[in-house]
Write a protein that holds these residues in place. Structure first.
Motif, PDB file in Angstrom:
ATOM      1  N   GLY A 363       0.812  -1.220   0.000  1.00 13.69           N
ATOM      2  CA  GLY A 363       0.000   0.000   0.000  1.00 13.69           C
ATOM      3  C   GLY A 363       0.841   1.263   0.000  1.00 13.69           C
ATOM      4  O   GLY A 363       0.489   2.251  -0.661  1.00 13.69           O
ATOM      5  N   THR A 364       1.943   1.237   0.720  1.00  8.64           N
ATOM      6  CA  THR A 364       2.815   2.413   0.762  1.00  8.64           C
ATOM      7  C   THR A 364       3.502   2.616  -0.583  1.00  8.64           C
ATOM      8  O   THR A 364       3.701   3.757  -1.018  1.00  8.64           O
ATOM      9  N   PHE A 365       3.867   1.535  -1.252  1.00 10.87           N
ATOM     10  CA  PHE A 365       4.448   1.665  -2.590  1.00 10.87           C
ATOM     11  C   PHE A 365       3.485   2.374  -3.526  1.00 10.87           C
ATOM     12  O   PHE A 365       3.871   3.279  -4.275  1.00 10.87           O
ATOM     13  N   ASN A 366       2.218   1.959  -3.512  1.00 14.23           N
ATOM     14  CA  ASN A 366       1.230   2.582  -4.386  1.00 14.23           C
ATOM     15  C   ASN A 366       1.106   4.070  -4.110  1.00 14.23           C
ATOM     16  O   ASN A 366       0.921   4.877  -5.028  1.00 14.23           O
ATOM     17  N   SER A 367       1.196   4.455  -2.831  1.00 14.20           N
ATOM     18  CA  SER A 367       1.108   5.863  -2.464  1.00 14.20           C
ATOM     19  C   SER A 367       2.367   6.622  -2.880  1.00 14.20           C
ATOM     20  O   SER A 367       2.295   7.693  -3.500  1.00 14.20           O
ATOM     21  N   LEU A 368       3.542   6.063  -2.556  1.00 15.30           N
ATOM     22  CA  LEU A 368       4.802   6.746  -2.872  1.00 15.30           C
ATOM     23  C   LEU A 368       5.041   6.846  -4.376  1.00 15.30           C
ATOM     24  O   LEU A 368       5.635   7.813  -4.856  1.00 15.30           O
ATOM     25  N   TRP A 369       4.562   5.859  -5.118  1.00 17.92           N
ATOM     26  CA  TRP A 369       4.868   5.795  -6.541  1.00 17.92           C
ATOM     27  C   TRP A 369       4.350   7.021  -7.282  1.00 17.92           C
ATOM     28  O   TRP A 369       5.076   7.659  -8.030  1.00 17.92           O
ATOM     29  N   PHE A 370       3.063   7.352  -7.081  1.00 17.56           N
ATOM     30  CA  PHE A 370       2.549   8.492  -7.834  1.00 17.56           C
ATOM     31  C   PHE A 370       3.047   9.822  -7.258  1.00 17.56           C
ATOM     32  O   PHE A 370       3.153  10.806  -7.983  1.00 17.56           O
ATOM     33  N   ILE A 371       3.368   9.880  -5.959  1.00 15.37           N
ATOM     34  CA  ILE A 371       3.983  11.100  -5.420  1.00 15.37           C
ATOM     35  C   ILE A 371       5.357  11.304  -6.052  1.00 15.37           C
ATOM     36  O   ILE A 371       5.724  12.409  -6.462  1.00 15.37           O
ATOM     37  N   PHE A 372       6.115  10.211  -6.147  1.00 16.50           N
ATOM     38  CA  PHE A 372       7.452  10.262  -6.736  1.00 16.50           C
ATOM     39  C   PHE A 372       7.389  10.674  -8.205  1.00 16.50           C
ATOM     40  O   PHE A 372       8.194  11.488  -8.680  1.00 16.50           O
ATOM     41  N   LEU A 373       6.423  10.125  -8.943  1.00 17.15           N
ATOM     42  CA  LEU A 373       6.286  10.486 -10.352  1.00 17.15           C
ATOM     43  C   LEU A 373       5.884  11.946 -10.528  1.00 17.15           C
ATOM     44  O   LEU A 373       6.238  12.578 -11.526  1.00 17.15           O
ATOM     45  N   SER A 374       5.128  12.506  -9.580  1.00 19.96           N
ATOM     46  CA  SER A 374       4.638  13.890  -9.690  1.00 19.96           C
ATOM     47  C   SER A 374       5.639  14.921  -9.185  1.00 19.96           C
ATOM     48  O   SER A 374       5.584  16.093  -9.596  1.00 19.96           O
ATOM     49  N   THR A 375       6.533  14.521  -8.289  1.00 24.12           N
ATOM     50  CA  THR A 375       7.461  15.463  -7.660  1.00 24.12           C
ATOM     51  C   THR A 375       8.379  16.107  -8.702  1.00 24.12           C
ATOM     52  O   THR A 375       8.902  15.419  -9.588  1.00 24.12           O
TER      53      THR A 375
END
Length: 590
Positions: A363-375
């Motif tokens: 679940g944390t990967f799914n959250s971090l993934w799109f934050i990382f892509l947007s940063t």
């Protein structure tokens, strides 16, 4: 139709009070000669289809928001730094499972109760999620967005209920590897469609000014005002439409699987059967899902029977005979339920710990993934933090700065890889390795993903910062990281569902067991994204973007270690008063 002998072969006797089918030696010998299990051999595909559609609507909702959540939060307050937006995104992601944690066990108990039921819980969850996504789409501040996410989670106990229903529809273990694969496979289908829709429909006025903007075809002179005021409402309205369609299918076509509640009148199902007769031009199954099986050797018994439309026997019958739908239903046997305090066996506790750890880092990967892509990417001309060193292998920072449409594509890649592996690879390897071993091996792969993910930000790009990262090297890196993560997830998620299902100490608390499992995963999926968002923001502040990713890898290592103590149960470890175990069977003394 069938004679007494044939009836005994087709409709396994269910011992009173156990809910488990009695299989004789001849049947066991015949099973050994059966052909390998295929998708087409699964029983009750009509009911599995309804559950699949109900499951599909939710990942469409959850994953579509990943394509634009960073930009929606930024629109609430444009003055906030990226580290704060990352933390807020973690809270938004955690709000749904946090409220699920508080209510999932209650929904499980409600699903097991004589005044509740599986179908009713599923319907409440779909409609509750529908109202929450509409409110979330029209939110104008961070607090309102959190409230609507919490509302959706509090009303949604569907995952546990769906797993329970599949377990009650699919009794035989040989079908479990494919049957329990349906839910994660459906999730991957949602991961393909949801982010693409979210990316395409987010901010329609800004993305398609000639269609919705001022002086456009739909916008008229001033543009579509509600889209301008609520630029991220449209994808949520689309999600609400899917949820409403799924709820309609559940009302009219889904049968109750609880053994005590199956006898109750279901007017929605009656209307659905009438619709099937009108639209399909053939006789539908009875309101309760039973097909009549005559007890004599009449000439009519030679007629073929559509076994696919017969429901899996789940009700206890004191005489061990098949139920004749042409005769009035007898009063149901009152359920004897295992006390709550006796649920907590050693295997249950260990399995739930591993289940929670897996849910946390996935679940944390799914959250971090799109934050990382947007940063935003690291810009040497304007470094954040100031004077931040970019030195391999630890001190580097920045994301990929992808816009919503490209984030949707990046998330859809995850779904494409997942659905391919689940269809072609998982059933074969899982059958060869076994559930427990394939589970442990898959958990050992996750740390590799989390170790590599942050290095995507320093791959050579065809564009210079601060423009979005692009080029074949960047996208090949994305595909490699996603392939490793999805490969591990493909084996881990169905396996953990089967292990949670089979560690249930008694059939009478199966719904409760899945409710507990959902509560545990909801709790860890609450903690994970919040801590992940905090560590990601902190990493941006100190110039180490890998801080959150590598912490996630440590959690995955702990989960792999704990999995070595898990064993696969049989779903009936604890015997209640009057039950005796004879070989592999559990029977009730009369």
């Amino acid at each position: 139709m069938a004679s007494g002998d044939v009836r005994h072969r087709l409709a396994p006797i269910v011992e009173a009070g156990t809910g488990l089918p009695h299989i004789d030696e001849d049947e066991g010998a015949g099973a050994a000669k059966e052909k390998p299990v295929t998708w087409s051999s699964l029983p009750r595909k009509d009911q599995l289809l309804i559950l699949t559609l109900a499951r599909l609507s939710e990942p469409l909702t959850q994953t579509s928001l990943g394509a634009y959540i960073y930009y929606q939060l930024k629109s609430f307050d444009t003055s906030l730094p990226d580290s704060t937006i990352a933390y807020q995104a973690g809270i938004i992601q955690a709000a749904f499972p946090a409220s699920q944690f508080l209510t999932a066990m209650l929904w499980g108990r409600f699903a097991d109760s004589e005044w509740g039921g599986r179908k009713r819980v599923l319907l409440i969850g779909l409609l509750g999620t529908m109202f929450s996504v509409i409110g979330f789409g029209f939110s104008t501040n961070f607090a309102a967005a959190v409230v609507f996410r919490c509302l959706g989670g509090a009303l949604n106990g569907n995952i546990g209920v769906m797993r329970t229903m599949i377990a009650e529809i699919i009794k035989e273990k040989k079908f479990q590897s494919r049957a329990f694969l349906i839910l994660p496979m459906t999730f991957n289908i949602g991961v393909i469609i949801g982010p693409v829709l979210g990316g395409l429909l987010a901010d329609p006025v800004g993305s398609y000014p000639s269609v919705f903007g001022p002086k456009s075809f739909f916008g008229g002179k001033d543009g579509v005002q509600w889209m301008m005021k609520h630029p991220y409402a449209l994808p949520n309205l689309m999600s609400a439409t899917f949820l409403l369609a799924s709820a309609t299918g559940v009302i009219f076509f889904l049968e109750e699987t609880d053994e005590i509640l199956r006898h109750k009148a279901d007017y929605g199902l009656r209307i659905g059967n009438w619709l099937k007769r009108v639209l399909c031009g053939r006789r539908a199954t009875s309101d309760h899902g039973y097909a009549a099986i005559p007890l004599d050797d009449s000439p009519d018994s030679a007629r073929s029977t559509d076994l696919e439309l017969q429901s899996t026997p789940t009700s206890a019958n004191p005489h061990g005979s098949a139920i004749d739908s042409d005769k009035p239903f007898l009063a149901p046997i009152r359920r004897r339920k295992l006390p709550f305090r006796r649920i907590w066996t050693r295997n249950v506790i260990v399995t739930l710990i591993c289940h929670g750890l897996l849910a946390m880092h996935v679940g944390t990967f799914n959250s971090l993934w799109f934050i990382f892509l947007s940063t935003p990417r690291f810009d040497p001309a304007h470094p954040v933090p100031p004077k931040s060193p970019q030195t391999f292998p630890i001190h580097f920072t920045g994301g990929l700065a992808l816009p919503p449409a490209r984030i949707g594509i990046a998330l859809a890649i995850l779904g494409f890889i997942g659905i391919t592996l689940q269809l072609l690879l998982y059933p074969r390897l899982s059958a060869r390795l076994g559930t427990a071993l394939s589970y442990r091996l898959s958990l050992a792969i996750f740390p590799i993903t989390y170790a590599l993910a942050p290095y995507l930000s320093i791959l050579p790009s065809s564009t210079k910062s601060p423009l979005p990262a692009a080029g074949i090297v960047v996208w090949m890196g994305i595909v490699v990281v996603l392939f490793i993560q999805v490969f591990a997830r493909t084996f881990a998620l169905p396996a953990t569902t089967i292990l949670v299902n089979n560690c249930c100490p008694h059939p009478s608390v199966l719904g409760t067991m899945h409710g507990i499992g959902q509560s545990v995963s909801s709790a860890t999926r609450t903690i994970g994204p919040i801590m992940g968002g905090f560590l990601f923001g902190r990493g941006l502040q100190i110039g180490i973007v890998g801080l959150a990713w590598w912490s996630l890898g440590c959690v995955a290592v702990v989960g792999w270690f704990a999995s070595n103590f898990v064993r696969e149960g049989d779903g009936h470890e604890v015997l209640m008063e009057g039950e005796v175990r004879e070989g592999e069977e559990v029977q009730t003394r009369r």
